[in-house]
Every structure is written in C-alpha cells, then in structure tokens.
Motif scaffolding. Structure first.
Motif, mmCIF file in Angstrom:
data_model
loop_
_atom_site.group_PDB
_atom_site.id
_atom_site.type_symbol
_atom_site.label_atom_id
_atom_site.label_comp_id
_atom_site.label_asym_id
_atom_site.label_seq_id
_atom_site.Cartn_x
_atom_site.Cartn_y
_atom_site.Cartn_z
ATOM 1 N N LEU A 251 -42.933 -51.310 10.708
ATOM 2 C CA LEU A 251 -42.258 -51.641 9.454
ATOM 3 C C LEU A 251 -42.460 -50.541 8.416
ATOM 4 C CD1 LEU A 251 -43.177 -55.429 9.269
ATOM 5 C CD2 LEU A 251 -41.005 -54.421 10.008
ATOM 6 N N ARG A 252 -43.680 -50.025 8.341
ATOM 7 C CA ARG A 252 -43.943 -48.926 7.405
ATOM 8 C C ARG A 252 -43.141 -47.687 7.798
ATOM 9 N NH1 ARG A 252 -49.043 -51.459 7.550
ATOM 10 N NH2 ARG A 252 -49.778 -50.116 9.244
ATOM 11 N N PHE A 253 -43.042 -47.425 9.104
ATOM 12 C CA PHE A 253 -42.260 -46.287 9.592
ATOM 13 C C PHE A 253 -40.786 -46.470 9.249
ATOM 14 C CE2 PHE A 253 -39.797 -44.302 13.078
ATOM 15 C CZ PHE A 253 -40.117 -42.968 12.824
ATOM 16 N N TYR A 254 -40.250 -47.666 9.474
ATOM 17 C CA TYR A 254 -38.848 -47.934 9.133
ATOM 18 C C TYR A 254 -38.611 -47.768 7.633
ATOM 19 C CZ TYR A 254 -37.645 -49.794 13.792
ATOM 20 O OH TYR A 254 -37.369 -49.945 15.128
ATOM 21 N N GLU A 255 -39.598 -48.157 6.841
ATOM 22 C CA GLU A 255 -39.459 -47.977 5.394
ATOM 23 C C GLU A 255 -39.471 -46.483 5.056
ATOM 24 O OE1 GLU A 255 -41.103 -49.795 1.210
ATOM 25 O OE2 GLU A 255 -42.504 -49.743 2.893
ATOM 26 N N GLU A 256 -40.343 -45.738 5.688
ATOM 27 C CA GLU A 256 -40.414 -44.293 5.472
ATOM 28 C C GLU A 256 -39.091 -43.616 5.856
ATOM 29 O OE1 GLU A 256 -42.847 -40.913 7.786
ATOM 30 O OE2 GLU A 256 -44.130 -42.423 6.834
ATOM 31 N N LYS A 257 -38.440 -44.107 6.928
ATOM 32 C CA LYS A 257 -37.161 -43.556 7.382
ATOM 33 C C LYS A 257 -35.984 -44.036 6.532
ATOM 34 C CE LYS A 257 -36.345 -41.644 10.920
ATOM 35 N NZ LYS A 257 -36.044 -40.233 11.144
ATOM 36 N N GLY A 258 -36.243 -44.994 5.619
ATOM 37 C CA GLY A 258 -35.186 -45.499 4.755
ATOM 38 C C GLY A 258 -34.342 -46.596 5.373
ATOM 39 N N LEU A 259 -34.804 -47.169 6.487
ATOM 40 C CA LEU A 259 -34.052 -48.239 7.141
ATOM 41 C C LEU A 259 -34.261 -49.589 6.466
ATOM 42 C CD1 LEU A 259 -34.640 -47.220 10.857
ATOM 43 C CD2 LEU A 259 -32.587 -46.862 9.482
ATOM 44 N N ILE A 260 -35.435 -49.784 5.906
ATOM 45 C CA ILE A 260 -35.736 -50.989 5.135
ATOM 46 C C ILE A 260 -36.431 -50.543 3.846
ATOM 47 C CG2 ILE A 260 -35.908 -52.517 7.155
ATOM 48 C CD1 ILE A 260 -38.979 -52.380 6.874
ATOM 49 N N ARG B 274 -31.832 -57.620 8.587
ATOM 50 C CA ARG B 274 -31.691 -56.167 8.730
ATOM 51 C C ARG B 274 -32.506 -55.674 9.918
ATOM 52 N NH1 ARG B 274 -30.029 -52.311 4.524
ATOM 53 N NH2 ARG B 274 -30.639 -50.240 5.209
ATOM 54 N N LEU B 275 -33.722 -56.191 10.084
ATOM 55 C CA LEU B 275 -34.553 -55.818 11.222
ATOM 56 C C LEU B 275 -33.929 -56.273 12.541
ATOM 57 C CD1 LEU B 275 -38.085 -56.507 9.739
ATOM 58 C CD2 LEU B 275 -37.153 -54.262 10.399
ATOM 59 N N VAL C 219 -43.567 -60.535 7.460
ATOM 60 C CA VAL C 219 -42.421 -59.879 8.107
ATOM 61 C C VAL C 219 -42.798 -59.473 9.525
ATOM 62 C CG1 VAL C 219 -40.831 -57.924 8.008
ATOM 63 C CG2 VAL C 219 -41.463 -59.115 5.897
ATOM 64 N N ALA C 220 -43.994 -58.929 9.697
ATOM 65 C CA ALA C 220 -44.453 -58.524 11.029
ATOM 66 C C ALA C 220 -44.505 -59.735 11.962
ATOM 67 C CB ALA C 220 -45.818 -57.849 10.934
ATOM 68 N N ARG C 221 -45.057 -60.824 11.468
ATOM 69 C CA ARG C 221 -45.182 -62.031 12.297
ATOM 70 C C ARG C 221 -43.814 -62.595 12.655
ATOM 71 N NH1 ARG C 221 -45.049 -66.814 10.551
ATOM 72 N NH2 ARG C 221 -45.699 -66.352 8.436
ATOM 73 N N ARG C 222 -42.926 -62.702 11.679
ATOM 74 C CA ARG C 222 -41.606 -63.301 11.905
ATOM 75 C C ARG C 222 -40.687 -62.407 12.741
ATOM 76 N NH1 ARG C 222 -39.761 -66.452 6.429
ATOM 77 N NH2 ARG C 222 -41.711 -67.559 6.078
ATOM 78 N N SER C 223 -40.846 -61.106 12.604
ATOM 79 C CA SER C 223 -39.962 -60.188 13.333
ATOM 80 C C SER C 223 -40.525 -59.793 14.693
ATOM 81 C CB SER C 223 -39.719 -58.923 12.513
ATOM 82 O OG SER C 223 -40.918 -58.155 12.417
ATOM 83 N N GLY C 224 -41.828 -59.986 14.869
ATOM 84 C CA GLY C 224 -42.462 -59.551 16.107
ATOM 85 C C GLY C 224 -42.710 -58.044 16.144
ATOM 86 N N MET C 225 -42.556 -57.387 14.998
ATOM 87 C CA MET C 225 -42.765 -55.944 14.918
ATOM 88 C C MET C 225 -44.105 -55.662 14.248
ATOM 89 S SD MET C 225 -39.068 -54.554 13.723
ATOM 90 C CE MET C 225 -37.584 -55.020 14.604
ATOM 91 N N ALA C 226 -44.754 -54.628 14.718
ATOM 92 C CA ALA C 226 -46.037 -54.232 14.122
ATOM 93 C C ALA C 226 -45.819 -53.752 12.692
ATOM 94 C CB ALA C 226 -46.666 -53.121 14.952
#
Length: 141
Positions: free
Chosen positions: A20-29, A48-49, A9-16
């Motif tokens: 991604l872990r932070f977005y999961e913690e915030k409930g976005l993913i 979604r990202l 997911v990090a590679r395909r989205s270009g996000m660290a």
C-alpha cells in the motif's frame, strides 16, 4: 465519513501495508491524512485497489495502471487497450492449453521414452522461441 487506517485497508484488501505504501509512492492511491503515524484512507480506496489488482492480474504494468485514472482520480479505461489485453490473454490461454495437453499426453504416452514420442518432440520444439539464435536455421514445426 469514517476513514480507514492503513492496517484496516491492508486487512480488508489482503495487501501488505508495504504494498500500500509502495502504491501510494507510485501515485496509484493516496492517503487523506494521518492518525498518529498511521496513514488514513477514504473507504473508496478499496474499490481502487480492486481495480489495480484486476489490472495486475490481467498483466498491466503499474505505469499502465496509473494511466487508467483521470486527473480527478476516477477510472478512465481505454477500451482499445482493454481489448488488446484481452486478445493477448486469448493467445496465452491457447498456448497454455496446448502445453497442458502436451504434458497430459506425455504423462500417458505409451512410447518407451518421451524422447521417442512425436507429440512430446513437438512440445519440445515450442519451448525455445525461433528467434533466440538468429544464426541457426529455423526450427520446423
């Protein structure tokens, strides 16, 4: 269905992965499980990202973005909120265009000093909002 691990997911989205872990913690993913220590995600997380990235670029806060998803996780975009944000962006574009034009003028201005240039003086007056110092008379524009 083939799940993606967090590295994919990090590679395909270009996000660290940390984002991604932070977005999961915030409930976005949300992850769907784990493979060893790595989180696994449904491939739909990439869409979604993309929506999250688009909303962030448009200036929405993470809390506002969180409200863009229904209980079922599907996007539920408020058209009034989107229209308001588009209006805000129009204002920003106008302000930045005026700034750009002022800077281009200052770069080519024939005045002996930028401080003697009326156009540059107008640009300076826009740099500090009028409400910063309520005790002073308003700046004439």
């Amino acid at each position: 269905m083939k799940f993606l691990d967090i590295a994919d997911v990090a590679r395909r989205s270009g996000m660290a992965a940390s984002k991604l872990r932070f977005y999961e913690e915030k409930g976005l993913i949300s992850s769907v499980g784990r493979r060893g220590l790595k989180r696994l995600f449904d491939p739909g997380v990439l869409e979604r990202l993309s929506l999250i990235a688009l909303a962030r670029t448009a200036g929405f806060t993470l809390d506002e973005i969180g409200g863009m998803f229904g209980e079922d996780g599907r996007p539920r975009l408020d058209r009034v909120q989107l229209s308001t944000r588009a209006d805000d962006l129009d204002q920003t574009v106008r302000r930045l265009s005026a700034l750009r034009d002022g800077l281009r003028h200052a770069a080519a201005c024939p005045a002996p000093s930028h401080m003697e240039c009326p156009t540059f003086q107008r640009l300076l007056r826009t740099a500090i909002p009028r409400h910063v110092d309520q005790g002073s008379p308003p700046i004439r524009r």
